[in-house]
Structures are given as structure tokens and as C-alpha cells.
Write a protein that holds these residues in place. Sequence first.
Motif, PDB file in Angstrom:
ATOM      1  N   TYR A 317      39.071  60.979  28.111  1.00 50.58           N
ATOM      2  CA  TYR A 317      37.620  60.987  27.889  1.00 50.58           C
ATOM      3  C   TYR A 317      37.238  59.970  26.824  1.00 50.58           C
ATOM      4  O   TYR A 317      36.230  59.262  26.955  1.00 50.58           O
ATOM      5  CB  TYR A 317      37.157  62.382  27.449  1.00 50.58           C
ATOM      6  N   ASP A 489      34.896  60.187  33.539  1.00 51.08           N
ATOM      7  CA  ASP A 489      34.333  61.250  32.713  1.00 51.08           C
ATOM      8  C   ASP A 489      34.450  60.870  31.241  1.00 51.08           C
ATOM      9  O   ASP A 489      35.526  60.485  30.769  1.00 51.08           O
ATOM     10  CB  ASP A 489      35.075  62.569  32.960  1.00 51.08           C
ATOM     11  N   ARG A 494      32.104  65.560  29.274  1.00 51.03           N
ATOM     12  CA  ARG A 494      32.962  66.708  28.984  1.00 51.03           C
ATOM     13  C   ARG A 494      32.179  67.802  28.257  1.00 51.03           C
ATOM     14  O   ARG A 494      32.324  68.995  28.574  1.00 51.03           O
ATOM     15  CB  ARG A 494      34.151  66.252  28.136  1.00 51.03           C
TER      16      ARG A 494
END
Length: 537
Positions: A317, A489, A494
Motif C-alpha cells: 500500500y 490499492d 486501505r
Amino acid sequence: MQARLWQLMVVAIALVMALPMIVAVAALGADSAGVWSHIVEYVLPRVTVNTLLLVVGVAVLSLLLGTIAAWLTSVFDFPGQRWFAWCLMLPLALPGYVTAFALSGVFEYSSPLAGALRFWGISLPGVSAGLASTLCLTLTLYPYVFLLARQAFLSQGRRSLEVAQSLGMRQARGMWRVALPFARPWLVAGVSLVIMETLADFGTVKVFNFDTFTTAIYSAWFGLFSLTAALQMSLCLLVLVVAALWLERRARRLRRYTGVGQKDPQHRLPLTGGRRWLATCFCGGLFVIAFLVPVGQLVVWAIDYVQLEWSARYWSYLRASVSLATFAAVFVALLSVLLGFGRRRAPGRTTDSAVQVSTLGYALPGTVLAVGFFVALSGVQDGLTAIGRALGAGDAFVVTLTGTLWVMLLAYAARFLAVGFSPVGSGFERISPRIDDTAEILGLRGVKRLRQVYLPLLTPGIATALLLVFVDVMKELPITLITRPFGWDTLSVRIFQMTTEGEWQRASIPALTIVLCGLIPVMILQRQKSNSRGATN
């Protein structure tokens, strides 16, 4: 001839940045297969009322808190005044959706605070989704009013109060009758920023399931699977944005203002007795609830869940967030340099208007930009594919633009070009015209002049633009959520996924990472203020 080409380039950038608005207007009469009639009957009235109530509530509360805090820290001397002057800006580092789920964790029924209060026979009152969204956005956005109002009060110093006192007014009446009218342009500018950010908010209202235009646009696309309806909802939101901009400009034209004195921050009026501690409690309480409490809750959660979340997934992420933010920052800085150089090489009304259109995207919500660019690039993609097939390439010639980084980068550029262009444009304005004369004598023209003469002089402005856009993209949610390609993502996505599932604790580490990045522009603002204060003294 070269000036004409640079002007065309600036106009071309403006047209690309205006694509979401053009697409939204073009969708006004489009057929949405009955979805729009359903939205008009069941969705539009509710989200319109909710959005207007949210905007009014956040604007009024932000104006109240920001103005009082700015007045106290700029005019009076009380315990902690110097410290509060900069720490009250720290909530700018917290995205609204982070403040929302952090404070929800603090005050939820099963929290230690609620349990301790129940032990003492105190029950926390229930709060509606609309009120919770209003309070969280106020705590996040009031620093805009605080920052600009404080500049206004510092520029007046205590002279406005001295004028009021010479007319027989007390301090409170002097503030109301003299200081506030003089500070009106700054207050209007601060409230305008608050209104634009409130209209663009998606994450905060989503945490509390409070339906506004931004969530309705998202639901129309991903819930009702109608891009046309999403565009038509975007057009309704654009009407509100344009109305807010018109009211802001009209408010500024109503009166003319003249400063009442030079900046005089070193001679403040001392508060005595209980008033000095009341001022300290007000500023301290605002700082605690707006920054320390949510950050403290994130730290507590992070300590408990560090082993679970501090894994390879977290680093993926983080890599995605840093990569996207870097690409967007470089892209925006490049466009900013081109716009600044084009305006310098081809000055005039057309170029100035094109630059204004190019930087208008900061007032547009991310959902509108995401949907607009997705539909625009989808049309370009279908058109190029059709041309290839018409030329005999068949299915072998298929252009893919949607589902790639281009949609995201264009939406980021439209949203944050104003942020990047501000320091770069200021850098161009500080370059003396004599440098152009010297470059002309040396035979440096066009791109060569830009590369060898301007870029070295613009390095500080470009660095500031890169940093500010980088941090803004790290925090950005709706554009990233709607247009991200598969496997991209980010930290903000997240956080959205975990908060949607009620896993607030697991969202703490990515939230703290974003907060730490958000502290960077706040530190830059404080450093600029300190430098300007030192230069004045």
C-alpha cells in the motif's frame, strides 16, 4: 510565432483540465435508462438537503472557531499563546475521514471513555450522522479560517482596537465593529475554502453513512451501474460549486478595504485574571479535541495491531501511494512550469483566462473529476479503436485508456494544479524582465531559454509544488478509489476498506502514515510565517 504556439499550448491544457465540466454539461439530456428518474424522486431531494445543511453547519462552526482562535492568538498575550499560534494549524494534517473514524472510536459505546463515564453515571448522548459529519469536518477545516483570519488580525495589530477604544468602545465591541469588518476579505476567503472542501468531501460522510452528492455520485456508478446518472449528479454538484464561487466573488466586490497599519505582532494586549486562563482553555481544548485525541487514538490502536498490519501488505500500500503521489507531483509540476512559461511568453487576456480555467479544478470535488475524465477517456478510447478498425486493423487495434493510470493522473492534475501552480507561478513573477532581454541577446529562445534560464531560478518553487502535491495525493481518497487500476490499492483506499468493514483499529497504521506526511505542508507554512515575521522585524 513562438508566442502563438505557447498560447495554444496553454489553451490546450485548459481544455483538457475542463473536460469533466464539459462532459457533465453534455450529459444533461442523456438517457440513463430510467435511473435518473429514480434518483430525482428518491435520492436528489435528500442529498441536496443533506449537502446544504452540511455546508452551512461546517462553514458557520469553522468561521466561529477559527475567528475566535485567530483573534486570541494574534491580539492578546496569555499562557501558551506562542505555542497555540502554530499548533492550532496541525489539524490540517488530518484528512477528514481519519478524524471521523478516530473520534468514532473514542466516543463509541464500547470505548474506555464511554465505559468510564457510564461508571460515574454519565451517558454520552447519541449523535446523528449529519451532526457527526459536521463536527468532524469542522475540526479538520477550521484551520483554513484560523490561518487567514490570523494574517488579517496580525496585519492590523492592535491598532484596530486602539481606534475602537478612542471612540469609547470596549474590546468586545471594538472587535465586532472595527476588527471584523476590516478582516472580512480574509474571513470570506477562509470560509470559501471550507465550503469547497466540504462539498468535495467523500470519506468523512462515508464513515458516518451520511448521504451527500459525493456519495450519491459514487453509488450511482458502483451501485446503480449508471455512468450517465453519475454524470448528471455531478452536474448538480457543479451547480452548487459554481454558486459558491459566485457568492464568494460577489462578497469580495461589495466593499473595498484598506489596511489600518503595519504588521505589529510583538506588542499584544495582556489578558488578566480569569480571562487569560479562559483563552488558554479555549485554545487548548480546541487543539486537544481536533488533533491530540484522534492522533492519540490512532497510536493506541497502532500499538495493539502493529504485528497484524505491519506486513508485506502494508508496504505494498505504501509503495502504491508513494508511486502515485510521485507520478502526480511530477506531472503537475511539469504542467505548472508549462503554464507559467506560456503565460510569460504570450501575455494577454486569452492566456490569463486559460490559466484560470486550468486551475479551477481545485474547487471541483474529486468524484466529479473522476467520473468526468473516465467518461471522456472512454469516448476517446472508443473513437480511436473505431478509427483503427475502419482503417482495416480489425480487433488487433484496440486502444486502452480507462483502467490505466492516465485517468488518475489527469484527475489528480485537474484537482491539484492550482496547488502546484501557485509556487511556480509566483516564481515566474519574481523573475525580472531584464533576464528575458539578456536571454534574447544570447540567442536563448523557447524551450532552450526555459531549460537554461528559468528552471534554475524556479527550483525552490518547483520543489515546493512537488512536495505539496505529493502530500495532497497521498491523502486523496475519491479519485483514487474510483479510478485506480487493478492492484493499485493505496493507504487511503486501505483506510476506506477497513473503516467500511468496521475494522477501525486495522486502519490506524496507514492513517498515521498519512498524518505524518500531512504534517510536512503544515511545517512549511509555519516556516514561511516565521521567515516573513523575521523579515518584517
